[in-house]
Structures are given as C-alpha cells and as structure tokens.
Scaffold this active site. Structure first.
Site, short mmCIF file in Angstrom:
data_model
loop_
_atom_site.label_atom_id
_atom_site.label_comp_id
_atom_site.label_asym_id
_atom_site.label_seq_id
_atom_site.Cartn_x
_atom_site.Cartn_y
_atom_site.Cartn_z
N ASP A 1 -15.41 17.77 30.87
CA ASP A 1 -14.76 16.68 30.15
C ASP A 1 -15.76 15.64 29.65
O ASP A 1 -15.79 15.32 28.45
CB ASP A 1 -13.71 16.01 31.04
N ILE A 37 -6.69 11.15 21.07
CA ILE A 37 -7.91 11.25 20.27
C ILE A 37 -7.58 11.36 18.78
O ILE A 37 -8.31 10.85 17.93
CB ILE A 37 -8.81 12.43 20.74
N LYS A 55 -14.30 18.20 21.48
CA LYS A 55 -15.04 18.74 22.61
C LYS A 55 -14.09 18.95 23.79
O LYS A 55 -13.07 18.26 23.84
CB LYS A 55 -16.20 17.82 22.99
N1 LIG Z 1 -14.54 13.03 21.98
C1 LIG Z 1 -14.06 12.36 23.01
O1 LIG Z 1 -14.72 11.45 23.57
C2 LIG Z 1 -12.70 12.69 23.50
C3 LIG Z 1 -11.92 11.73 24.15
C4 LIG Z 1 -10.64 12.10 24.56
C5 LIG Z 1 -10.18 13.39 24.36
N2 LIG Z 1 -10.98 14.31 23.75
C6 LIG Z 1 -10.52 15.69 23.56
O2 LIG Z 1 -9.40 15.71 22.68
C7 LIG Z 1 -8.49 16.72 23.06
C8 LIG Z 1 -7.12 16.10 23.20
O3 LIG Z 1 -7.18 15.06 24.14
P1 LIG Z 1 -6.15 13.83 24.08
O4 LIG Z 1 -6.70 12.81 25.01
O5 LIG Z 1 -5.87 13.44 22.68
O6 LIG Z 1 -4.88 14.51 24.73
P2 LIG Z 1 -3.35 14.11 24.53
O7 LIG Z 1 -2.61 14.76 25.63
O8 LIG Z 1 -3.23 12.63 24.35
O9 LIG Z 1 -2.94 14.77 23.14
C9 LIG Z 1 -2.84 16.17 22.96
C10 LIG Z 1 -1.68 16.44 22.04
O10 LIG Z 1 -1.69 17.82 21.72
C11 LIG Z 1 -0.32 18.27 21.73
N3 LIG Z 1 -0.32 19.72 21.92
C12 LIG Z 1 -0.49 20.41 23.08
N4 LIG Z 1 -0.48 21.75 22.82
C13 LIG Z 1 -0.32 21.88 21.49
C14 LIG Z 1 -0.23 23.00 20.62
N5 LIG Z 1 -0.34 24.25 21.07
N6 LIG Z 1 -0.04 22.77 19.30
C15 LIG Z 1 0.08 21.51 18.82
N7 LIG Z 1 0.01 20.41 19.59
C16 LIG Z 1 -0.20 20.59 20.91
C17 LIG Z 1 0.34 17.50 22.85
O11 LIG Z 1 1.75 17.47 22.71
C18 LIG Z 1 -0.31 16.13 22.65
O12 LIG Z 1 0.44 15.31 21.78
C19 LIG Z 1 -9.03 17.33 24.35
O13 LIG Z 1 -9.70 18.52 24.05
C20 LIG Z 1 -10.04 16.31 24.86
O14 LIG Z 1 -11.12 16.89 25.56
C21 LIG Z 1 -12.21 13.97 23.31
#
Ligand SMILES: NC(=O)c1ccc[n+]([C@@H]2O[C@H](COP(=O)([O-])OP(=O)(O)OC[C@H]3O[C@@H](n4cnc5c(N)ncnc54)[C@H](O)[C@@H]3O)[C@@H](O)[C@H]2O)c1
Length: 386
Positions: free
Chosen positions: A181, A15, A99
């Site tokens: 989610d 994201i 979110k």
């Molecule tokens: N708005 C939307 O439609 C939408 C879509 C996808 C994801 N999201 C939200 O975005 C967030 C992340 O999802 P994503 O798909 O990008 O996940 P992802 O796993 O691709 O990315 C998360 C990143 O955070 C890092 N991370 C984990 N713990 C950490 C910490 N304590 N400090 C720093 N970095 C840390 C991980 O190493 C990873 O690179 C979630 O909360 C998800 O619900 C929202």
C-alpha cells in the site's frame, strides 16, 4: 487531436474524487472527464453530479462499450486493477492505473502484455516521483552530481496509521499490508531515481504484532479482530548492477514520529535525502550539505503533474518526455513486492527472474492483438541464497 482527450474514470471513491478527477480538471481544455463508472451506481451518479460529468455507469464494461473514450483512470481496489485496466486497453483506451500495479506478478504481466499487443499506453499512479523534490533531485542525478548510486534506503512508516475505513485487512482485496500500500511509493521513488536497475535478489520479513490487537488508531478505528495482513515489512533488495536498497514500511510500529517518509540515496560523488531535499557531497576538501531554495517548477501538485503528462502522452502518442511509471517499472515493483512477501513466508532470499515484457510475450507464444492472454505466466524464481 482537436477535441479534449475524452477520459473515463473507473471507481468513484477517494482517489478518484479527491485526486484524479480534480487533476484532469486542471488539464482542461486538453482533457475532459466525460464518464465515470462504479459498481455502486449511486456513487457513480453522485460523482457525476458533483463534478458535472455527463455520463455515469454501474459497470465499467458498460462505460467502455457506450462512451467514446480515449483514456481511462483505474481507481478501483487493488484486486480489480488488472481486469479493469485490461478491459480498458482492449477497448482501445490508454490507461492510468492507480498503484500498486496489481496484486500479483501474474496480473501485472498480463497488463504489460495487453498494453504491448493493443498498442495502448499503460502507466501507473506513483505520484511521489512527480514531486518537486524528486524532479529536482532527478536533474542533479542526471547531471552526474551523485555519480554512481550504489545504495539506497527508503521508508514509509506510521506509528498507528492503519486506515480504519478501508478493508486493508482483507488480503484478497489489497494483496497485502503496508508493503503493497505505502511501501510501494518509496520503493518506486528510490528505483526511479536510481534509474530502475534490475533486481537480482530480495530478502524480506513481515510482522503482525500490533494490528491484530485492540489499540489506539490515529487513522481511525480498524477491525483488529479481522486484521490479516502485515503491520510492518522490512526488506533488502540487491540489483544486477551491484546496488542495494533497504526498505522499511509500517501501518503500526512503536516509533517516535506518527508518520515518516524518506528516500535516501548514496552515490560515489554524492548522496541525498529527498523529504526535504538535501544533497551531501565532498567538494574542494570540504564536506558540503546543499539545501535548495527553489525547486523544479511546475510540479507543485504531483497528481496534476502526473495527469498532465498522461494527457500529453495520450494526445501526442509520444512517451518521450514522460516521467510516468511504465509497464516494465510496474513489473519490477510487483516482482520486488511479491518476492519480499515470498521471502518472508519461506525464510529464504528470493532470486528474481529478469523483468522483460518481451520475454513474457514470448513465453506466451507471442500472442497477437485481441488474443486471450494466458492467466498463468512466469513468476520470480525461488532460490535459497547462501
Ligand atoms: N496514489 C495514492 O497515494 C493512493 C492513495 C489512495 C488510494 N490509492 C489507490 O487507489 C485505489 C482505490 O483506492 P480508494 O482509496 O479510492 O478506494 P475507495 O474504496 O475509496 O474507492 C474504490 C471505489 O471503487 C469501486 N469499485 C470496487 N470494485 C469495482 C469494480 N469492479 N468496478 C467499478 N468500481 C468498483 C468502489 O465501489 C469504490 O467506490 C487503490 O488501488 C489504492 O491503492 C492510491
């Protein structure tokens, strides 16, 4: 503010790299992403390289201490939202947090209280409300075209859409399955269009009938042997103003479409479906369906609309023109989600306590700036409802 808003991004995954960082780039020269942090330092470094971001860090604490930031996007897994957002606000940064707001009401309350005592803006990434459809319909609603909205239906359903590449099955990291989610998106959109009424009672049911067995995956293969969250959730929410909302959401369900998302509203002067936008009314003795030819301009990419409003809010210090999800709205969502899960577990309807940051603050003895927040704060009241 003369210089661009100095933005940091916590978490460099999907994201962040596909949505937040490109959206801030669209806001130049009003904003610039100047630092990124990820527990996987290699990921932070690569992200900085790809997007030409000057600084990268292996921890957000280091980034907040070192980089001179005005604002932060929190893009880490759900279980880290509260800690990251609170650390950023305590470092004096405004926060746009992905979110869902958090994995529990207690966390969302701590976040809301921290925003209040630090005087920073905390907003949540619910981008559906920034879509052209939602913004167009909002104008019709504000113009009285639907009248009093007393009922809503919202669904975000997938036939076989368990995201195989993320640990969605891990309750601890996500706080739940499709409800927390993807259900939260349509829940937020419906509530936004209804004027965010105060929930009074929720009744929910969750199901796990498909995710925990081997099968076809349209969103990649998932680990069905460790899949531990619901694959479908349904719920009814009643509001203090008498309105009601029905919610259905799934990662996996035996339905015809592979994916379907809808928010439908019913008011005493008109109703509407959002995706695509159609408005239903009775006019001059005629039942009328209205389909827009053009929609609210400037909202083609809801992530850009969201980032742009966040940037403007941070730069001007004014939230007046913003459609961004507020701490109170985040708390309402979190209370409904937690209430639905609790209802599903207990086989009871769950009565909701009023959503008020003020009350939360008072309940904690009126904590002042910089004071440590209590971890345990009031949660929704449980009650069987006849
Ligand atoms: N708005 C939307 O439609 C939408 C879509 C996808 C994801 N999201 C939200 O975005 C967030 C992340 O999802 P994503 O798909 O990008 O996940 P992802 O796993 O691709 O990315 C998360 C990143 O955070 C890092 N991370 C984990 N713990 C950490 C910490 N304590 N400090 C720093 N970095 C840390 C991980 O190493 C990873 O690179 C979630 O909360 C998800 O619900 C929202």
């Amino acid at each position: 503010m003369d210089r661009p808003l100095q933005v940091g991004v916590i978490g460099c995954g999907e994201i962040a790299s596909k949505r937040h960082i490109p959206a801030y780039a669209e806001c130049a020269p009003r904003a610039q992403v100047v630092a990124v942090a990820d527990v996987r330092r290699d990921r932070a470094e690569q992200c900085a390289r790809v997007f030409g971001i000057p600084r990268s860090y292996g921890s957000y604490a280091d980034m907040l201490a070192d980089a001179d930031l005005d604002a932060v996007s929190v893009c880490v897994p759900n279980c880290h939202h509260a800690d990251a957002a609170i650390a950023a606000m305590r470092a004096g940064c405004h926060v746009l947090c992905e979110k869902p707001p958090a994995t529990s009401v207690a966390e969302a309350e701590r976040m809301a209280v921290t925003a209040r005592v630090t005087g920073t803006f905390l907003r949540f990434g619910f981008q559906y409300r920034h879509s052209a459809e939602a913004q167009t319909l909002k104008r019709f609603i504000d113009g009285g075209e639907l009248g009093d909205i007393y009922a809503a239906r919202a669904h975000a359903l997938r036939r076989r859409g368990i995201p195989g590449w993320i640990a969605f099955a891990e309750q601890a990291g996500q706080g739940g399955g499709p409800l927390i989610d993807i259900g939260v998106h349509v829940l937020d959109t419906a509530l936004y269009l209804m004027g965010y009424p105060e929930p009074s009672v929720v009744l929910g049911a969750t199901h796990l009938r498909i995710g925990n067995r081997d099968g076809v995956g349209l969103w990649g293969e998932w680990d069905w042997q460790t899949y531990a969250v619901e694959d479908m959730a349904v719920g009814v929410v009643r509001f203090v103003n008498g309105a009601s909302l029905m919610l259905e959401t799934s990662f996996a369900a035996n339905i015809e479409p592979t994916e379907t998302t809808q928010v439908s509203l019913m008011g005493n002067h008109g109703g509407a479906d959002l995706f695509p936008l159609r408005i239903y009314q009775e006019r001059h003795g005629t039942l009328l369906d209205t389909t827009p030819v053009s929609q609210q301009p400037g909202s083609a990419d809801p992530y850009v609309a969201q980032a742009s409003q966040f940037v403007d809010m941070c730069r001007t210090g004014s939230a007046d023109d913003s459609a961004l999800a507020t701490p109170r709205e985040g708390l309402v969502i979190q209370r409904v989600v937690e209430g639905l899960y609790r209802s599903a577990q207990t086989d009871c309807a769950v009565a909701m306590a009023p959503t008020s940051e003020e009350e939360t603050l008072n309940a904690q003895g009126g904590a002042g700036p910089g004071e440590e927040m209590a971890a345990g704060v009031p949660s929704p009241r449980l009650a069987g409802v006849a």
